[in-house]
Design an enzyme around this catalytic site. Sequence first.
Site, short mmCIF file in Angstrom:
data_model
loop_
_atom_site.label_atom_id
_atom_site.label_comp_id
_atom_site.label_asym_id
_atom_site.label_seq_id
_atom_site.Cartn_x
_atom_site.Cartn_y
_atom_site.Cartn_z
N TYR A 97 0.60 -1.05 -0.18
CA TYR A 97 -0.09 0.01 0.30
C TYR A 97 0.86 1.22 0.01
O TYR A 97 0.83 2.21 -0.84
CB TYR A 97 -0.97 -0.05 1.21
N LYS B 57 1.46 4.03 -2.84
CA LYS B 57 1.33 5.48 -2.45
C LYS B 57 2.60 6.42 -3.01
O LYS B 57 2.53 7.59 -3.43
CB LYS B 57 0.98 5.77 -1.04
#
Length: 273
Positions: A142, A146
Site C-alpha cells: 500500500y 502511495k
Amino acid sequence: MRVLLTGAAGSIGQVLSVGLADRGHEVVGLDLVPQPDGLDDGWHTADCADPDAVADVFEAEFAESSLDAVVHMAGHPGEQSLPDSLTSHVVTTAALLDAMVEHGVRRLVYGGSNHAVGYTPRAGLADGLLPVETRLRPDTFYGVAKAGAEALMSLYADRHGLDVVSCRIGSFRAEPATVRHLATWLSHDDCVRMVDAALTTPAPGFAAIYGISRNTRRWWDLAPGHALGYDPVDDAEGWADRVEPRPDDADENAVVGGEYALPSHERPAFDRA
Ligand SMILES: NC(=O)c1ccc[n+]([C@@H]2O[C@H](COP(=O)([O-])OP(=O)(O)OC[C@H]3O[C@@H](n4cnc5c(N)ncnc54)[C@H](O)[C@@H]3O)[C@@H](O)[C@H]2O)c1
C-alpha cells in the site's frame, strides 16, 4: 471551483462532498458504487482504474461544463497484493492525470498516505519533526503504491506544469481511538480545511504535506501545509483521557506507519493460487 471528487462514496469522500460544497465549491462525485443517499451533487459511477471510463467521465463533464480541479480519494485504504495496490493507487492516478492533461485541468489534490514513509523511525529526527523531504520509505505494498502515485504526480507536474498536492493523511476518523491517533489524527473538519487549502493555494507545483490535525503530540511537520494555507484547528489531546493504553502502543509510535510497519502486516507481493 468545480471539482471532480473521486471516491466520493467513501468515508473521506462523503465528508468532503458536504464540506467542500459548504465552502463554495461545486462538487461532482465519482465512485465505483452508486451515489449514497443524502448526496445530491452530480455523479458518475465509474472505475478510475479504467482509463476509457475516466475519459468518458471527462468527455461528459466538458460536453456540459468544465472542471477546475480533481480531488482523488478513490482507492483501497489498506494493504493488498502489490498488483492490486498499484492498480488502486497508481493506475487510477495515471488515468486521471492523462484525462486532466487532455482537458486542461490544472490542479490535483491527492489522498496520499503516511505509509509512503511508514518505516521512517521517530528516533533521531532533527528537532523531533518528520520533514516531508524525508526519503520515501514505504511500510507495505500500500505504501509502495502511495509512493508510486507521488512519483507519478511529480512527473506530470514537471512534464505538464500541473499543480499537485499530495496530502499524506494520518488517521482520518471522527475521534482518535489509540495512543498513536493522539499524534496522527486528522479530524473531519481539518480534512475539509486541508483539501480546500490544497485546491486554492496559488501555484504549488508539486507539493507534499502531512494531513494531520494540530495535535499536541504531533511529530510530523505541519509547516509545509501551513505554507499552502492549511491551518488545522482540532487537537486529539481532548480525547486523551478516553484512550485506553494497548500493548502495541510503544511499537506503533516508534515509526511513522504504526501497525502497518509491524510484522502483522508482512505478506507476499502476489496472491498466488
Ligand atoms: N482513512 C484514512 O485514515 C486514510 C489515511 C491515509 C490515506 N487515505 C487514503 O484516502 C483515500 C480515501 O480513503 P477512505 O478512508 O475514504 O477509504 P474508503 O474505502 O472509505 O473510500 C474509498 C472509496 O473509493 C472508492 N473506490 C475504490 N477504488 C475505486 C476505483 N478504482 N474507482 C472508483 N472508486 C473507487 C470506493 O468505492 C470507496 O467509496 C484512499 O486513497 C486512502 O488510501 C485514507
